[in-house]
Write an enzyme that holds these catalytic residues in place. Structure first.
Site, PDB file in Angstrom:
ATOM      1  N   LYS A 237       0.867  -1.178   0.000  1.00 23.04           N
ATOM      2  CA  LYS A 237       0.000   0.000   0.000  1.00 23.04           C
ATOM      3  C   LYS A 237       0.902   1.225   0.000  1.00 23.04           C
ATOM      4  CE  LYS A 237      -4.408   1.122   0.190  1.00 23.04           C
ATOM      5  NZ  LYS A 237      -5.587   0.415  -0.340  1.00 23.04           N
TER       6      LYS A 237
ATOM      7  N   ASP B  16      -7.021   4.297  -4.611  1.00 24.60           N
ATOM      8  CA  ASP B  16      -7.697   4.148  -3.318  1.00 24.60           C
ATOM      9  C   ASP B  16      -8.318   5.523  -3.055  1.00 24.60           C
ATOM     10  OD1 ASP B  16      -7.978   2.268  -0.842  1.00 24.60           O
ATOM     11  OD2 ASP B  16      -7.361   4.128   0.070  1.00 24.60           O
TER      12      ASP B  16
HETATM   13  P1  NDP Z   1     -13.037   7.738  -2.903  1.00 22.60           P
HETATM   14  O1  NDP Z   1     -11.971   8.730  -2.663  1.00 22.60           O
HETATM   15  O2  NDP Z   1     -13.566   7.549  -4.278  1.00 22.60           O
HETATM   16  O3  NDP Z   1     -14.281   8.026  -1.942  1.00 22.60           O
HETATM   17  C1  NDP Z   1     -14.133   8.063  -0.563  1.00 22.60           C
HETATM   18  C2  NDP Z   1     -15.459   8.470   0.052  1.00 22.60           C
HETATM   19  O4  NDP Z   1     -15.371   8.318   1.461  1.00 22.60           O
HETATM   20  C3  NDP Z   1     -15.821   9.922  -0.200  1.00 22.60           C
HETATM   21  O5  NDP Z   1     -17.209  10.052  -0.240  1.00 22.60           O
HETATM   22  C4  NDP Z   1     -15.241  10.620   1.026  1.00 22.60           C
HETATM   23  O6  NDP Z   1     -15.862  11.847   1.359  1.00 22.60           O
HETATM   24  C5  NDP Z   1     -15.523   9.598   2.102  1.00 22.60           C
HETATM   25  N1  NDP Z   1     -14.531   9.735   3.175  1.00 22.60           N
HETATM   26  C6  NDP Z   1     -13.189   9.625   3.067  1.00 22.60           C
HETATM   27  N2  NDP Z   1     -12.605   9.855   4.254  1.00 22.60           N
HETATM   28  C7  NDP Z   1     -13.609  10.118   5.110  1.00 22.60           C
HETATM   29  C8  NDP Z   1     -13.663  10.420   6.485  1.00 22.60           C
HETATM   30  N3  NDP Z   1     -12.540  10.481   7.230  1.00 22.60           N
HETATM   31  N4  NDP Z   1     -14.885  10.622   7.041  1.00 22.60           N
HETATM   32  C9  NDP Z   1     -16.021  10.532   6.296  1.00 22.60           C
HETATM   33  N5  NDP Z   1     -16.033  10.262   4.986  1.00 22.60           N
HETATM   34  C10 NDP Z   1     -14.853  10.046   4.416  1.00 22.60           C
HETATM   35  O7  NDP Z   1     -12.454   6.341  -2.310  1.00 22.60           O
HETATM   36  P2  NDP Z   1     -12.926   4.860  -2.618  1.00 22.60           P
HETATM   37  O8  NDP Z   1     -14.382   4.821  -2.839  1.00 22.60           O
HETATM   38  O9  NDP Z   1     -11.995   4.295  -3.619  1.00 22.60           O
HETATM   39  O10 NDP Z   1     -12.558   4.123  -1.232  1.00 22.60           O
HETATM   40  C11 NDP Z   1     -13.476   4.024  -0.146  1.00 22.60           C
HETATM   41  C12 NDP Z   1     -13.038   2.928   0.803  1.00 22.60           C
HETATM   42  O11 NDP Z   1     -12.965   1.678   0.097  1.00 22.60           O
HETATM   43  C13 NDP Z   1     -11.644   3.109   1.432  1.00 22.60           C
HETATM   44  O12 NDP Z   1     -11.648   2.537   2.726  1.00 22.60           O
HETATM   45  C14 NDP Z   1     -10.757   2.271   0.522  1.00 22.60           C
HETATM   46  O13 NDP Z   1      -9.562   1.863   1.177  1.00 22.60           O
HETATM   47  C15 NDP Z   1     -11.685   1.096   0.253  1.00 22.60           C
HETATM   48  N6  NDP Z   1     -11.361   0.299  -0.924  1.00 22.60           N
HETATM   49  C16 NDP Z   1     -11.303   0.866  -2.161  1.00 22.60           C
HETATM   50  C17 NDP Z   1     -11.027   0.094  -3.266  1.00 22.60           C
HETATM   51  C18 NDP Z   1     -11.077   0.650  -4.644  1.00 22.60           C
HETATM   52  O14 NDP Z   1     -11.013  -0.157  -5.587  1.00 22.60           O
HETATM   53  N7  NDP Z   1     -11.208   1.927  -4.850  1.00 22.60           N
HETATM   54  C19 NDP Z   1     -10.701  -1.337  -3.131  1.00 22.60           C
HETATM   55  C20 NDP Z   1     -10.902  -1.866  -1.800  1.00 22.60           C
HETATM   56  C21 NDP Z   1     -11.183  -1.045  -0.744  1.00 22.60           C
HETATM   57  P3  NDP Z   1     -15.061  13.240   1.149  1.00 22.60           P
HETATM   58  O15 NDP Z   1     -15.112  13.481  -0.328  1.00 22.60           O
HETATM   59  O16 NDP Z   1     -15.792  14.232   1.951  1.00 22.60           O
HETATM   60  O17 NDP Z   1     -13.649  13.003   1.654  1.00 22.60           O
END
Ligand code: NDP
Length: 446
Positions: free
Chosen positions: A126, A166
């Site tokens: 990572k 991510d």
């Molecule tokens: P994105 O950046 O596309 O979206 C993240 C979302 O989560 C946004 O809506 C963001 O809101 C919100 N968010 C992030 N940090 C916080 C916080 N501290 N409190 C509240 N809301 C928060 O990321 P992904 O959708 O790619 O990833 C989401 C999760 O899935 C993560 O845990 C990631 O590790 C996991 N994941 C992702 C994969 C992938 O293929 N993308 C694969 C496997 C797991 P805001 O815009 O306000 O920050």
């Protein structure tokens, strides 16, 4: 055995101060492995657990860049190459102000077991930076990505380490990173996944994590003779994972009523249909706006500063970030009749919340099993790049579905073998660990 766990964890805490997320992730795995260790004293003799919690290599580097005002900015970049026992290091890059070494070690550690569960030959890693893409221009994001890659390119390669996206790293960032890698290395290879379709990307990769999480929920529900049809679902987040979870849940007959971002949640009791989802995708991926604008447009409730777990639902999909479901949220979900939780995000439930789910005997799919569809499809992207072929949408989706079913089957088998019925946490940890442990034993002290 619990004495062993206790002294192991004490030692780990002493050696990794100020890394609570990493400690949390390791503790869960080590506790789950007690019955495996009892059957395999050779793991203890070879200090396998002591070795598995130390990354093979960690890079920390300076990332200087010029903003649009011509001012110098500087961030810290990281790549944690955790374990390559079963394949090249593989795992995403996160750009978020909260990124630090402890967060990336937790994510890298989880990734090792998740990748093992996918059935594909991928090690775990990572990386990322404390850079915040929010509010930055495309030009600033490009400058940052180029500077980040100027250092990272020394450590990665299609057979060494293959990063992906991510939080904060989507198609735009992967494009800038790939362009710079290609320029520096003077080669066009599958060194990153999540690429654009015209330049080596795989169909279904953007959809994969959200779709996979939904397929995993479908498989869990099947064990109780149920399906997603007619179920009310709450989803948190509104980024990549959340968006495609909404799409697949809806396709399988469920009704999604919430989404969120770090400002709060929207609650739309009528359900987020295809047209509303298209609005969210444009809002988040193109306009880069806030989820509150959904509430304004569709005249529904906005729960300012709140997570969506107080909303009544049958199935919950945490798809935002780590530790976003605490013990109170878990109690509220169970009290409101939630039957199934499938984690799209990595470690979104705190250990206390997980205990609530397990005690209530609801179906709980931990992230390392339930969200493995993203990295699995990255693995499929690597295969297509090596073959210099592109598979159809249907073919990739079918393989993804097959992998999610295979992960569920591995969990079910571990539940039988280790007598931990309905405990997907323990089962996923055991199934993921066994393959890594056997590979490490076979490869000697490296
Ligand atoms: P994105 O950046 O596309 O979206 C993240 C979302 O989560 C946004 O809506 C963001 O809101 C919100 N968010 C992030 N940090 C916080 C916080 N501290 N409190 C509240 N809301 C928060 O990321 P992904 O959708 O790619 O990833 C989401 C999760 O899935 C993560 O845990 C990631 O590790 C996991 N994941 C992702 C994969 C992938 O293929 N993308 C694969 C496997 C797991 P805001 O815009 O306000 O920050």
């Amino acid at each position: 055995m619990s004495e062993f766990v206790q002294s192991f964890m004490q030692n780990l805490k002493a050696k990794n101060p100020s890394q609570p997320e990493f400690i949390q992730a390791v503790q869960e795995v080590i506790e789950s492995l007690a019955p495996v260790i009892e059957r395999h004293p050779e793991y203890i003799e070879c200090k396998l657990l002591e070795r598995i919690v130390i990354p093979e290599r960690t890079m920390i580097f300076r990332v200087p860049w010029l903003d649009d005002a011509g001012k110098v900015q500087v961030n810290t970049g990281y790549r944690v190459e955790f374990n390559s026992a079963i394949g090249p290091f593989k795992g995403g890059l996160r750009f978020h102000p909260t990124v630090n070494l402890g967060i990336l070690k937790f994510l890298g550690f989880e990734q090792v077991f998740k990748n093992s569960l996918t059935t594909l030959p991928m090690g775990g890693g990572k990386g990322g930076s404390d850079f915040d893409p929010k509010g930055k221009s495309d030009n600033e994001v490009m400058k940052f990505c180029q500077s980040f890659m100027n250092e990272l390119f020394r450590y990665i390669g299609p057979d060494t380490d293959v990063p992906a996206g991510d939080i904060g790293v989507g198609g735009r960032e992967i494009g800038f990173l790939f362009g710079q890698y290609k320029k520096l290395a003077n080669e066009f290879t599958g060194v990153l996944t999540g690429k654009g379709l015209a330049w080596g990307g795989s169909l279904i990769r953007p959809e994969a994590t959200g779709y996979g999480t939904t397929y995993f929920a479908r498989e869990m529900l099947k064990t109780r003779g149920e399906s997603l049809k007619g179920k009310v679902a709450t989803v948190s987040g509104s980024g990549n994972v959340a968006q495609y979870a909404v799409q697949k849940i809806t396709e399988l007959g469920g009704k999604v009523v919430t989404l969120s971002d770090s400002d709060g949640s929207i609650y739309d009791s009528k359900g987020i249909d295809a047209e509303k989802l298209a609005f969210v995708m444009n809002l988040k991926n193109v306009k880069r706006g806030r989820i509150k604008e959904y509430a304004d447009k569709y005249s529904c409730e906005f729960l300012a500063g709140k997570r969506p777990w107080g909303v009544k639902c049958d199935v919950a999909f945490p798809c935002a970030t780590q530790n976003e479901v605490d013990v109170n949220d878990a109690n509220a979900l169970v009290k409101n009749g939630c039957k199934c939780v499938s984690e799209g995000a990595n470690m979104p439930s705190t250990p206390e919340a997980v205990d609530v789910f397990l005690k209530a005997k609801i179906l709980f799919g931990p992230g390392k099993a339930a969200n493995a569809g993203g990295v699995a499809t990255s693995g499929l992207e690597m295969s297509q790049n090596s073959l210099r072929l592109s598979w159809t949408r249907e073919e990739v989706d079918q393989r993804l579905d097959g992998i999610m079913c295979a992960i569920h089957t591995q969990c079910a088998n571990a539940m039988d073998e280790y007598k931990c019925k309905d405990n997907y946490v323990m089962a996923a940890n055991i199934a993921g660990f066994k393959k890594i442990a056997d590979a490490m034993m076979a490869q000697g002290l490296v």
